[in-house]
Design a protein around this motif. Sequence first.
Motif, PDB file in Angstrom:
ATOM      1  N   SER B  47      -6.359   3.990 -13.560  1.00 11.83           N
ATOM      2  CA  SER B  47      -5.420   5.098 -13.723  1.00 11.83           C
ATOM      3  C   SER B  47      -4.095   4.605 -14.293  1.00 11.83           C
ATOM      4  O   SER B  47      -3.623   3.520 -13.961  1.00 11.83           O
ATOM      5  CB  SER B  47      -5.196   5.838 -12.399  1.00 11.83           C
ATOM      6  OG  SER B  47      -4.604   4.988 -11.472  1.00 11.83           O
ATOM      7  N   HIS B  49      -1.118   6.033 -14.017  1.00 13.48           N
ATOM      8  CA  HIS B  49      -0.052   6.183 -13.027  1.00 13.48           C
ATOM      9  C   HIS B  49      -0.677   6.616 -11.706  1.00 13.48           C
ATOM     10  O   HIS B  49      -1.748   7.195 -11.693  1.00 13.48           O
ATOM     11  CB  HIS B  49       0.941   7.258 -13.450  1.00 13.48           C
ATOM     12  CG  HIS B  49       1.687   6.934 -14.701  1.00 13.48           C
ATOM     13  ND1 HIS B  49       2.905   6.324 -14.701  1.00 13.48           N
ATOM     14  CD2 HIS B  49       1.357   7.129 -15.994  1.00 13.48           C
ATOM     15  CE1 HIS B  49       3.305   6.159 -15.944  1.00 13.48           C
ATOM     16  NE2 HIS B  49       2.387   6.638 -16.749  1.00 13.48           N
ATOM     17  N   GLY B  50       0.018   6.357 -10.626  1.00 13.37           N
ATOM     18  CA  GLY B  50      -0.420   6.889  -9.341  1.00 13.37           C
ATOM     19  C   GLY B  50      -1.691   6.256  -8.816  1.00 13.37           C
ATOM     20  O   GLY B  50      -2.484   6.905  -8.133  1.00 13.37           O
ATOM     21  N   ALA B  51      -1.895   4.952  -9.126  1.00  9.03           N
ATOM     22  CA  ALA B  51      -3.082   4.259  -8.621  1.00  9.03           C
ATOM     23  C   ALA B  51      -3.099   4.274  -7.099  1.00  9.03           C
ATOM     24  O   ALA B  51      -4.146   4.475  -6.480  1.00  9.03           O
ATOM     25  CB  ALA B  51      -3.103   2.823  -9.145  1.00  9.03           C
ATOM     26  N   ILE B  53      -1.827   6.497  -5.079  1.00 10.27           N
ATOM     27  CA  ILE B  53      -2.142   7.834  -4.570  1.00 10.27           C
ATOM     28  C   ILE B  53      -3.652   8.062  -4.602  1.00 10.27           C
ATOM     29  O   ILE B  53      -4.258   8.513  -3.628  1.00 10.27           O
ATOM     30  CB  ILE B  53      -1.438   8.924  -5.405  1.00 10.27           C
ATOM     31  CG1 ILE B  53       0.078   8.747  -5.332  1.00 10.27           C
ATOM     32  CG2 ILE B  53      -1.831  10.313  -4.931  1.00 10.27           C
ATOM     33  CD1 ILE B  53       0.851   9.617  -6.326  1.00 10.27           C
ATOM     34  N   SER B  54      -4.279   7.701  -5.757  1.00  9.95           N
ATOM     35  CA  SER B  54      -5.713   7.966  -5.862  1.00  9.95           C
ATOM     36  C   SER B  54      -6.506   7.056  -4.929  1.00  9.95           C
ATOM     37  O   SER B  54      -7.508   7.473  -4.347  1.00  9.95           O
ATOM     38  CB  SER B  54      -6.177   7.859  -7.318  1.00  9.95           C
ATOM     39  OG  SER B  54      -6.506   6.543  -7.651  1.00  9.95           O
ATOM     40  N   LYS B  57      -6.268   8.498  -1.477  1.00 13.57           N
ATOM     41  CA  LYS B  57      -7.144   9.664  -1.336  1.00 13.57           C
ATOM     42  C   LYS B  57      -8.586   9.217  -1.067  1.00 13.57           C
ATOM     43  O   LYS B  57      -9.300   9.792  -0.261  1.00 13.57           O
ATOM     44  CB  LYS B  57      -7.106  10.529  -2.587  1.00 13.57           C
ATOM     45  CG  LYS B  57      -8.117  11.680  -2.561  1.00 13.57           C
ATOM     46  CD  LYS B  57      -8.039  12.491  -3.830  1.00 13.57           C
ATOM     47  CE  LYS B  57      -9.286  13.335  -4.081  1.00 13.57           C
ATOM     48  NZ  LYS B  57      -9.740  14.129  -2.950  1.00 13.57           N
ATOM     49  N   VAL B  60      -8.909   8.407   2.463  1.00 21.82           N
ATOM     50  CA  VAL B  60      -8.903   9.625   3.292  1.00 21.82           C
ATOM     51  C   VAL B  60     -10.292  10.259   3.237  1.00 21.82           C
ATOM     52  O   VAL B  60     -10.878  10.607   4.269  1.00 21.82           O
ATOM     53  CB  VAL B  60      -7.836  10.632   2.786  1.00 21.82           C
ATOM     54  CG1 VAL B  60      -7.946  11.967   3.527  1.00 21.82           C
ATOM     55  CG2 VAL B  60      -6.430  10.049   2.958  1.00 21.82           C
ATOM     56  N   ASN B  75       4.302   6.118  -2.213  1.00 20.91           N
ATOM     57  CA  ASN B  75       3.421   7.287  -2.316  1.00 20.91           C
ATOM     58  C   ASN B  75       2.138   7.073  -1.526  1.00 20.91           C
ATOM     59  O   ASN B  75       1.694   7.948  -0.781  1.00 20.91           O
ATOM     60  CB  ASN B  75       3.079   7.576  -3.786  1.00 20.91           C
ATOM     61  CG  ASN B  75       4.228   8.259  -4.517  1.00 20.91           C
ATOM     62  OD1 ASN B  75       5.055   8.917  -3.880  1.00 20.91           O
ATOM     63  ND2 ASN B  75       4.284   8.108  -5.820  1.00 20.91           N
ATOM     64  N   VAL B  79       0.690   9.153   1.850  1.00 23.23           N
ATOM     65  CA  VAL B  79      -0.637   9.771   1.949  1.00 23.23           C
ATOM     66  C   VAL B  79      -1.393   9.198   3.140  1.00 23.23           C
ATOM     67  O   VAL B  79      -1.954   9.944   3.953  1.00 23.23           O
ATOM     68  CB  VAL B  79      -1.454   9.530   0.659  1.00 23.23           C
ATOM     69  CG1 VAL B  79      -2.876  10.047   0.834  1.00 23.23           C
ATOM     70  CG2 VAL B  79      -0.783  10.203  -0.533  1.00 23.23           C
ATOM     71  N   ASN B  83      -2.190  11.032   6.873  1.00 21.50           N
ATOM     72  CA  ASN B  83      -3.562  11.288   7.290  1.00 21.50           C
ATOM     73  C   ASN B  83      -3.977  10.351   8.427  1.00 21.50           C
ATOM     74  O   ASN B  83      -5.158  10.104   8.649  1.00 21.50           O
ATOM     75  CB  ASN B  83      -4.507  11.158   6.100  1.00 21.50           C
ATOM     76  CG  ASN B  83      -4.365  12.341   5.147  1.00 21.50           C
ATOM     77  OD1 ASN B  83      -4.939  13.386   5.368  1.00 21.50           O
ATOM     78  ND2 ASN B  83      -3.547  12.163   4.116  1.00 21.50           N
ATOM     79  N   TRP B 119       8.535   3.005 -10.565  1.00 22.64           N
ATOM     80  CA  TRP B 119       9.505   3.614 -11.468  1.00 22.64           C
ATOM     81  C   TRP B 119      10.920   3.458 -10.963  1.00 22.64           C
ATOM     82  O   TRP B 119      11.850   3.868 -11.602  1.00 22.64           O
ATOM     83  CB  TRP B 119       9.186   5.115 -11.644  1.00 22.64           C
ATOM     84  CG  TRP B 119       9.216   5.840 -10.364  1.00 22.64           C
ATOM     85  CD1 TRP B 119      10.288   6.344  -9.716  1.00 22.64           C
ATOM     86  CD2 TRP B 119       8.100   6.127  -9.532  1.00 22.64           C
ATOM     87  NE1 TRP B 119       9.916   6.917  -8.546  1.00 22.64           N
ATOM     88  CE2 TRP B 119       8.588   6.803  -8.410  1.00 22.64           C
ATOM     89  CE3 TRP B 119       6.718   5.861  -9.664  1.00 22.64           C
ATOM     90  CZ2 TRP B 119       7.730   7.227  -7.385  1.00 22.64           C
ATOM     91  CZ3 TRP B 119       5.894   6.294  -8.649  1.00 22.64           C
ATOM     92  CH2 TRP B 119       6.402   6.965  -7.537  1.00 22.64           C
ATOM     93  N   ARG B 120      11.108   2.897  -9.746  1.00 21.91           N
ATOM     94  CA  ARG B 120      12.466   2.816  -9.203  1.00 21.91           C
ATOM     95  C   ARG B 120      13.193   1.627  -9.790  1.00 21.91           C
ATOM     96  O   ARG B 120      12.585   0.641 -10.118  1.00 21.91           O
ATOM     97  CB  ARG B 120      12.400   2.663  -7.677  1.00 21.91           C
ATOM     98  CG  ARG B 120      11.601   3.786  -7.078  1.00 21.91           C
ATOM     99  CD  ARG B 120      12.438   4.784  -6.371  1.00 21.91           C
ATOM    100  NE  ARG B 120      11.682   6.034  -6.294  1.00 21.91           N
ATOM    101  CZ  ARG B 120      11.148   6.524  -5.201  1.00 21.91           C
ATOM    102  NH1 ARG B 120      11.320   5.926  -4.078  1.00 21.91           N
ATOM    103  NH2 ARG B 120      10.481   7.645  -5.233  1.00 21.91           N
TER     104      ARG B 120
END
Lengths: 284, 120
Positions: B47, B49-51, B53-54, B57, B60, B75, B79, B83, B119-120
Motif C-alpha cells: 500500500s 499510504h496507510g500500511a 491502518i490496513s 484491520k 482485527v 494510526n 485501530v 479494538n 507525514w509528521r
Amino acid sequence: MTLAVASGKGGTGKTTIATNLAMVAAEKYGQVTLLDCDVEEPNSHIFIKGTKIKEEIVNIKIPEVDESICTECGACSNFCQYNAIMSLKGKPVVFKEMCHSCGGCTLVCQPKAIHEVDHRIGLINFYSLGKINLIDGLLDVGSPLSPPLIGAVKKLEGKDTLNIIDAPPGTSCPVIEAIKDADYIILVTEPTPFGLNDLVLAVEVSRKLNKKFAVAINRVGSGDDRVHRYCKDENIPIILEIPDDRRIAELYSNGKTILDNLPEYRKSFEEVLTKIGVVIQNGQ
Amino acid sequence: MKVAFTSQGDNLDSEFDQRFGRAMYFIIYDTETNESQTLENMAGVESAHGAGISAAKKLVDAKVEALVTGNCGPNAFNVLAGNDIKIYLSNSKTVREAIEELNGGRLQISNSPTKGGHWR
C-alpha cells in the motif's frame, strides 16, 4: 506567462532568485504575481515586504459517514487505496490525514451514507508591494498534503501579469503540482556533488513534463565544475550564475534582496527575463 | 490468547520484523494450544499510504487479542487499541525468540505509539 523556479535540492537559492526576478520584472514589465508555493515554509514575504491585504482558508473535502444509513458493506474501505476509510468490525472509520479527496468513497457507497465535509489544510496570504502581488500558501502544521494547497495558490495566477512560482524543493508530488503548468522552469542548483545529484533528478522531471528549462547556478566558485560540465554535456543552457559572495549570504540572512543592495548583479537578473522572453517567443 | 507476531518469513524461525504495517507476514500464535498459523500482509506491504491502518484491520478481522512487534505508529495504534488488541514491544531476532519472551512474561505492553506518523 508563468515562470517556475524549482530545484531538486533545498537551500540552493530558489527564493533568492524568485524574489529578485519578481522585482526586476515589476520594474521592467509592470504587474507581476509571485506565487510562493513552498507551502511548508513560504518565505518570499521576508524579502518582498508588502502589505498584507487578506487571507483565505483552504479546505479539502473529506468523507463523513452517516452511521444510521451505513449498511456496513465495506465498499468504501475496499475502494480506498490510501486506507483513509477503513471498515472496522463493519463500521467505517475515517483517517482524515490519509485522505486524498478523490471522492471515490462517496461514489461506491450504494446506500449513499457518505457525504463530503470541509477539512482545513492551510491558509493563503495575499500581499501587495508596488507592482508585485505576492500570494503565498501556508500549510497547517501536521497537515500532510501540500499539493491541494499548492493547487489553490496556483489558481490565483494573474491572467494578464507575469507569474513567477517559487516551487518547493525536491522532485516529488508538491513540485510536480507547482511546475506542471509553467511555460518555463529555472532549475536552481549549486556546484557541489549534492547539487549535481539533485539537479539531474530535476532535469529528468522537467523533461518528463516536456518543459522548456534552463539552469541557474548559485554560489559559483564554492565547489567544483561538475555542474557546468553536466549542463554542457546535456546541452542545457545556464541562464544565471551567482558567485559565492559573502555579501549575498549576509543580505539573505537579513531578509534583504540582492537587487536593492548590490547593483552590480542587477544586469544578470534582467538578462534572465530577456533570454526567457526570447525563448518563449521563438518557441525554442 | 491469539497473538500476532510481525515476521519477515512464513514460519517460527523467520526473522522477527521490527516494522508493523509493512511486515511481510504475521505469525498468529495461540498461547493455549501452542499452535501457529501464517497470515500474509501483501496488501500492507504494497500500500502506498496507510500500511499500518490496513495491517491493523487485518488483525482485527483475524480476531487476535494481542500483537508483538517492534514499532507501532499512531494510526495503527488507535485501530488496535480501539479494538482491544494489546500491543507488546520486542526487539527479538526471530519469531520463536519473541514467543519465548512473551511466554516468559518478559514483554511490556505499550500504552502509546512508538513513532510519529510518517507525514509528521
